[in-house]
Design a protein around this motif. Structure first.
Motif, short mmCIF file in Angstrom:
data_model
loop_
_atom_site.label_atom_id
_atom_site.label_comp_id
_atom_site.label_asym_id
_atom_site.label_seq_id
_atom_site.Cartn_x
_atom_site.Cartn_y
_atom_site.Cartn_z
N ALA A 1 4.68 5.53 3.45
CA ALA A 1 4.69 6.24 2.17
C ALA A 1 5.40 7.59 2.30
O ALA A 1 6.10 8.02 1.37
CB ALA A 1 3.26 6.45 1.69
N ILE B 1 0.98 4.25 -2.94
CA ILE B 1 0.76 5.67 -2.65
C ILE B 1 1.98 6.50 -3.05
O ILE B 1 1.86 7.55 -3.70
CB ILE B 1 0.46 5.86 -1.15
CG1 ILE B 1 -0.85 5.15 -0.78
CG2 ILE B 1 0.38 7.34 -0.79
CD1 ILE B 1 -1.11 5.08 0.71
N ALA B 2 3.18 6.05 -2.66
CA ALA B 2 4.38 6.88 -2.80
C ALA B 2 4.96 6.86 -4.21
O ALA B 2 5.47 7.89 -4.66
CB ALA B 2 5.44 6.41 -1.80
N LEU C 1 0.82 -1.21 0.00
CA LEU C 1 0.00 0.00 0.00
C LEU C 1 0.86 1.26 0.00
O LEU C 1 0.54 2.24 -0.70
CB LEU C 1 -0.92 -0.01 1.22
CG LEU C 1 -2.09 -1.00 1.20
CD1 LEU C 1 -2.79 -1.04 2.55
CD2 LEU C 1 -3.09 -0.62 0.11
N ALA C 2 1.94 1.25 0.77
CA ALA C 2 2.83 2.42 0.78
C ALA C 2 3.44 2.65 -0.59
O ALA C 2 3.58 3.80 -1.04
CB ALA C 2 3.94 2.21 1.83
N ILE D 1 3.16 9.39 -6.71
CA ILE D 1 3.40 10.78 -6.29
C ILE D 1 4.86 11.15 -6.49
O ILE D 1 5.19 12.24 -6.99
CB ILE D 1 2.98 10.96 -4.81
CG1 ILE D 1 1.47 10.72 -4.66
CG2 ILE D 1 3.35 12.36 -4.32
CD1 ILE D 1 0.98 10.79 -3.22
N PHE E 1 -3.36 0.25 7.13
CA PHE E 1 -3.35 1.37 6.20
C PHE E 1 -2.75 2.62 6.84
O PHE E 1 -2.06 3.39 6.16
CB PHE E 1 -4.76 1.65 5.71
CG PHE E 1 -4.85 2.75 4.70
CD1 PHE E 1 -4.37 2.57 3.41
CD2 PHE E 1 -5.39 3.98 5.03
CE1 PHE E 1 -4.44 3.59 2.48
CE2 PHE E 1 -5.48 5.01 4.10
CZ PHE E 1 -4.99 4.81 2.82
N LEU F 1 0.50 4.72 5.38
CA LEU F 1 0.59 6.15 5.12
C LEU F 1 1.91 6.72 5.63
O LEU F 1 2.56 7.54 4.95
CB LEU F 1 -0.59 6.88 5.76
CG LEU F 1 -1.97 6.61 5.17
CD1 LEU F 1 -3.05 7.31 5.99
CD2 LEU F 1 -2.04 7.07 3.72
#
Length: 360
Positions: free
Chosen positions: A221, A156-157, A152-153, A160, A214, A218
């Motif tokens: 991330a 997200i990362a 998940l990280a 971006i 999660f 975050l």
């Protein structure tokens, strides 16, 4: 009657000096190895006579003796110039060994201790119903948690960080680009606990969400983003400007040039940077302790409830302070090292696979 011709050297010409031999004496090829063995023997003898119990101290004495003997003997046989070269070479080798010995010792210790309980059962079972003082149990729940949180990280990362790097290299000018660069530099050096506290204050206190995998993702991330930005930025800068200019000359717009020319050329280095960033966050413990907590049973839902991870599992088992927990901690550490090593090997393989092919 003619006078005999007598050859004389010009008055202003210096007398010829005896020429030095072109071939200087050299030490045999086995000399560095022999000096290393001699230094090790002398260093061990000094350590025994001095009553030094630490083998590290013996090694340091042997290393200093090796450098000194190499320079001394090379100076006597080969001359001062070659002695300086030998000195630099010996110092480089000693520094290399000083760097590699702790790593080799760590790997050896982890493998020897972690292999005691590492088997199929350990990888496919959780700690549900198993007390810390009892043998048995496994890391399946921690392995699932680590994979989900790191995944998940990364989701997200990575985007971006990629878009940020593209903006800085391809579009970034003026105060906004300088501000983004400054904040990326600041984020590179922040401690992991600071990222955890930030997500804790925003996600758990302000937005009133619960502890979950999660939330930990975050924070991971945030730690991963500056690494992705920096590595991607450097890879994009390595793309020759001639490729961009050739695309512009054909009438291709800038966004399509980035998508079809720049990114495919740098994809190998970008992927390597992302993989290394993943390996960097895989062993983080502080954000997980603060945001995810831990669970003894399997939790396949990273958006609800506490979830275990490998770093937190290792800390919990080591804190228990009994032989069975120690064995589980070493085995989990071995799995974590193998996980990071596989990521690094995958990054190297992708970089080599996607490297630009040069024609002959």
């Amino acid at each position: 009657m003619s006078n005999p011709v007598i050859d004389k050297a010009p008055a202003n010409e210096a007398p010829a000096l005896p020429s030095a031999p072109l071939k200087q004496p050299r030490l045999p090829r086995w000399a560095p190895f022999g000096l290393a063995l001699a230094s090790a023997g002398i260093g061990s003898g000094i350590g025994l006579l001095a009553g030094l119990e630490s083998r590290i101290q013996w090694g340091l004495i042997a290393a200093l003796l090796y450098v000194a003997l190499t320079m001394l003997i090379a100076g006597m046989v080969e001359g001062s110039r070659q002695a300086k070269d030998r000195l630099a070479t010996s110092v480089i080798w000693v520094c290399f060994l000083l760097a590699i010995v702790p790593l080799a010792s760590l790997v050896f210790e982890t493998v020897s201790r972690g292999s005691k309980v590492l088997d199929g059962y350990f990888l496919t079972h959780s700690m549900a119903g198993v007390a810390d003082l009892q043998p048995g149990g496994g890391i399946y729940h921690a392995l699932v948690g680590t994979i989900q949180q790191v995944g998940l990280a990364t989701l997200i990362a990575a985007p971006i960080g990629l878009f940020t790097a593209i903006y800085l290299v391809e579009y970034g000018t003026g105060k906004l680009a300088k501000a983004v660069t400054f904040f990326v530099d600041v984020m590179t050096g922040i401690p992991s606990i600071v990222a955890g506290l930030f997500i804790f204050s925003v996600w758990l206190i302000v937005l009133d969400f619960n502890h979950s995998g999660f939330a930990g993702a975050l924070a991971l991330a945030i730690l991963m983003m500056p690494i992705v930005v920096r590595s991607t930025e450097e890879m994009l800068k390595l793309v020759p400007n001639e490729l961009r200019e050739a695309s512009y000359a054909l009438g291709v717009p800038k966004w399509r040039t980035i998508l079809k020319v720049v990114l495919p050329t740098a994809i190998g280095g970008i992927t390597t940077g992302v993989m290394l960033a993943v390996a960097r966050i895989a062993g983080e413990t502080a954000p997980v302790m603060l945001l995810v907590w831990g669970a003894m049973e399997i939790n396949n839902n990273p958006f609800e409830g506490p979830q275990q991870s490998l770093p937190y599992y290792i800390w919990l088992q080591w804190k228990s302070g009994n032989p069975h927990a120690f064995d589980r901690a070493w085995a989990a550490a071995l799995v974590l090292i193998a996980f990071v090593m596989i990521l690094n090997l995958a990054a190297r393989g992708i970089a080599r696979w996607k490297a630009p092919k040069t024609g002959h």
